[in-house]
Write an enzyme that holds these catalytic residues in place. Structure first.
Site, PDB file in Angstrom:
ATOM      1  N   THR A 125     -23.100  39.181   2.698  1.00 56.72           N
ATOM      2  CA  THR A 125     -23.187  37.769   3.077  1.00 56.72           C
ATOM      3  C   THR A 125     -21.855  37.280   3.613  1.00 56.72           C
ATOM      4  O   THR A 125     -20.792  37.620   3.059  1.00 56.72           O
ATOM      5  CB  THR A 125     -23.625  36.813   1.934  1.00 56.72           C
ATOM      6  OG1 THR A 125     -23.389  35.464   2.359  1.00 56.72           O
ATOM      7  CG2 THR A 125     -22.903  37.017   0.629  1.00 56.72           C
ATOM      8  N   ASP A 127     -20.970  34.425   3.235  1.00 53.63           N
ATOM      9  CA  ASP A 127     -20.550  33.372   2.298  1.00 53.63           C
ATOM     10  C   ASP A 127     -19.626  33.880   1.178  1.00 53.63           C
ATOM     11  O   ASP A 127     -18.969  33.082   0.518  1.00 53.63           O
ATOM     12  CB  ASP A 127     -21.775  32.714   1.647  1.00 53.63           C
ATOM     13  CG  ASP A 127     -22.749  32.158   2.667  1.00 53.63           C
ATOM     14  OD1 ASP A 127     -22.307  31.799   3.770  1.00 53.63           O
ATOM     15  OD2 ASP A 127     -23.960  32.091   2.365  1.00 53.63           O
ATOM     16  N   GLU A 222     -19.922  23.314   5.002  1.00 56.40           N
ATOM     17  CA  GLU A 222     -21.229  22.662   5.191  1.00 56.40           C
ATOM     18  C   GLU A 222     -21.819  22.126   3.876  1.00 56.40           C
ATOM     19  O   GLU A 222     -22.625  21.198   3.875  1.00 56.40           O
ATOM     20  CB  GLU A 222     -22.222  23.633   5.832  1.00 56.40           C
ATOM     21  CG  GLU A 222     -22.496  24.861   4.963  1.00 56.40           C
ATOM     22  CD  GLU A 222     -23.524  25.815   5.541  1.00 56.40           C
ATOM     23  OE1 GLU A 222     -24.091  25.536   6.599  1.00 56.40           O
ATOM     24  OE2 GLU A 222     -23.749  26.873   4.902  1.00 56.40           O
ATOM     25  N   HIS A 273     -23.820  29.406  14.027  1.00 54.27           N
ATOM     26  CA  HIS A 273     -24.173  30.824  13.908  1.00 54.27           C
ATOM     27  C   HIS A 273     -23.240  31.782  14.644  1.00 54.27           C
ATOM     28  O   HIS A 273     -23.379  32.986  14.467  1.00 54.27           O
ATOM     29  CB  HIS A 273     -25.625  31.037  14.350  1.00 54.27           C
ATOM     30  CG  HIS A 273     -26.588  30.422  13.382  1.00 54.27           C
ATOM     31  ND1 HIS A 273     -26.872  29.078  13.380  1.00 54.27           N
ATOM     32  CD2 HIS A 273     -27.286  30.965  12.351  1.00 54.27           C
ATOM     33  CE1 HIS A 273     -27.725  28.815  12.391  1.00 54.27           C
ATOM     34  NE2 HIS A 273     -27.993  29.929  11.753  1.00 54.27           N
ATOM     35  N   GLN A 275     -20.488  32.255  13.706  1.00 56.68           N
ATOM     36  CA  GLN A 275     -19.777  32.847  12.562  1.00 56.68           C
ATOM     37  C   GLN A 275     -20.442  34.130  12.072  1.00 56.68           C
ATOM     38  O   GLN A 275     -19.862  34.905  11.323  1.00 56.68           O
ATOM     39  CB  GLN A 275     -19.738  31.853  11.385  1.00 56.68           C
ATOM     40  CG  GLN A 275     -18.881  30.640  11.646  1.00 56.68           C
ATOM     41  CD  GLN A 275     -19.158  29.513  10.678  1.00 56.68           C
ATOM     42  OE1 GLN A 275     -18.568  29.444   9.617  1.00 56.68           O
ATOM     43  NE2 GLN A 275     -20.072  28.625  11.021  1.00 56.68           N
TER      44      GLN A 275
HETATM   45  O1  F6P Z   1     -26.077  32.668   3.900  1.00 56.35           O
HETATM   46  C1  F6P Z   1     -25.596  32.802   5.199  1.00 56.35           C
HETATM   47  C2  F6P Z   1     -25.749  31.513   5.972  1.00 56.35           C
HETATM   48  O2  F6P Z   1     -25.171  31.700   7.255  1.00 56.35           O
HETATM   49  C3  F6P Z   1     -25.145  30.268   5.298  1.00 56.35           C
HETATM   50  O3  F6P Z   1     -23.751  30.199   5.411  1.00 56.35           O
HETATM   51  C4  F6P Z   1     -25.894  29.177   5.990  1.00 56.35           C
HETATM   52  O4  F6P Z   1     -26.003  28.017   5.198  1.00 56.35           O
HETATM   53  C5  F6P Z   1     -27.261  29.768   6.209  1.00 56.35           C
HETATM   54  O5  F6P Z   1     -27.110  31.177   6.145  1.00 56.35           O
HETATM   55  C6  F6P Z   1     -27.885  29.385   7.530  1.00 56.35           C
HETATM   56  O6  F6P Z   1     -29.164  29.883   7.553  1.00 56.35           O
HETATM   57  P1  F6P Z   1     -30.076  29.978   8.862  1.00 56.35           P
HETATM   58  O7  F6P Z   1     -29.631  31.187   9.618  1.00 56.35           O
HETATM   59  O8  F6P Z   1     -31.453  30.112   8.327  1.00 56.35           O
HETATM   60  O9  F6P Z   1     -29.856  28.734   9.653  1.00 56.35           O
END
Ligand code: F6P
Length: 343
Positions: A125, A127, A222, A273, A275
């Site tokens: 992840t 995160d 976020e 995204h 990131q």
């Molecule tokens: O868990 C990874 C992540 O990129 C988080 O940082 C973010 O809140 C979430 O996924 C975004 O999810 P999605 O790709 O469904 O918009």
């Protein structure tokens, strides 16, 4: 052995590097490797594909995941768990490598505990919020991308005498914000774990400008709650039941507040995204590779219910359950490093 591999949850750089390492080590032992399409959904729907040398060629630097991903939770699908078990035995699989975060590995933990499901985990992840491992792969790449963005925002902020708010991902933890904020020299970092209010942040920015600095860089995670959570906006949830934090628009609302309260011209950049996209950093390629080899070893030794983890510089294995019981939040001492440069 016939070894399945799946990638679940949000994609992240390094997934393909893990798949390659699992496959390469398994092939040398004469095992077959099968890719499960789109996370747990592939086992629910019986969608699998054999991975050979050709499929894993050129994977090391490639972003995303060649076998697809989803946030399907078999425990929330009617007959989902039965379908997973049925596909697994019908396809003659002996083991599964589940590459995922809290949710994907949470399902793996439960299947192992309740059905003796032969699964091992790999911690993924951007995160970095999984317990029982020092770092997840994908995080370093996300921090690199955010740091580069902060560097770029510095020059334009300075030219226009502006406050630049940068919103980064991280869900309910501030790992990406803190690390990229330290690396990029942020003047203020706001994360869910620390009760720095918007008011405190504005005062700090005003003090900085009073000392002669005409611009400021503010990194906000976020998951940060403006003024203690009274600001909660309705937002959609994903298939694992998580609120889509990006839709709360924390960065934009924070920028508005800063401009109103300080009078300084303020702009917001939401990195989103980017990131998660593109090629992994060398550090993530190496970490993902080491995790993949470890997972293949755990499978070969039939040590199921375990997860590859990084402790210091060593790759070890831990109980899957250990990784998923609680979120790994940013400790105070890390935030103190960042705070030393505020204002
Ligand atoms: O868990 C990874 C992540 O990129 C988080 O940082 C973010 O809140 C979430 O996924 C975004 O999810 P999605 O790709 O469904 O918009």
């Amino acid at each position: 052995m016939k070894v399945g591999v799946l990638t679940g949850g949000g994609d992240c750089p390094g997934l393909n590097a893990v798949i390659r390492a699992v496959a390469r080590r398994s092939f040398t032992r004469g095992h077959e490797v099968v890719g499960v399409r789109e996370g747990w959904r592939g086992l629910v729907e019986g969608r699998l594909e054999l991975l050979g040398n050709r499929e894993i060629n050129g994977l090391l630097p490639r972003g995303g995941t060649i076998i697809g991903t989803s946030r399907t939770n078999p425990y929330k699908v009617d007959g989902g768990v039965e379908a997973v078990l049925e596909t697994f035995s019908r396809q003659g699989l002996d083991a599964l490598v589940a590459i995922g975060g809290e949710d994907t590995l949470g399902v793996a933990t439960r299947l192992h505990a309740e059905h003796g499901f032969p699964v091992v985990g790999v911690p993924k992840t951007i995160d970095n919020d999984l317990s029982a491992t020092d770092y997840t792969f994908g995080f370093d790449t996300a921090v690199f991308i955010c740091t580069e963005a902060i560097d770029r925002l510095h020059t334009t902020a300075e030219s226009h005498n502006r406050v630049m708010v940068v919103e980064v991902m991280g869900r309910h933890t501030g790992w990406i914000a803190v690390m990229s904020g330290i690396a990029g020299g942020a003047d203020m970092i706001l994360i869910p774990e620390q009760p720095v209010s918007v008011d405190d942040a504005c005062k700090e920015i005003q003090r900085r400008h009073a000392r002669g600095k005409d611009f400021s860089i503010v990194v906000v995670s976020e998951g940060y709650e403006l003024d203690g959570g009274d600001d909660e906006q309705p937002a959609e949830v994903d298939e694992f039941g998580h609120v889509r934090l990006s839709e709360r628009g924390v960065g934009a609302r924070l920028a508005q507040e800063i401009e109103q309260r300080t009078g300084f011209e303020t702009r917001v950049t939401v990195l989103g995204h980017v990131q998660r996209g593109g090629s992994p950093t060398p550090r993530d390629r190496v970490l993902a590779t080491r995790y993949g080899l470890k997972a293949a070893d755990l499978v070969h030794e039939s040590r199921f219910g375990r997860m590859a983890a990084l402790h210091g510089d060593a790759i070890v294995d831990v109980a899957l359950a250990e990784a998923t019981t609680e979120l790994k939040t940013v400790p105070d001492d890390w935030f103190e490093v960042a705070r030393a440069f505020f204002g």
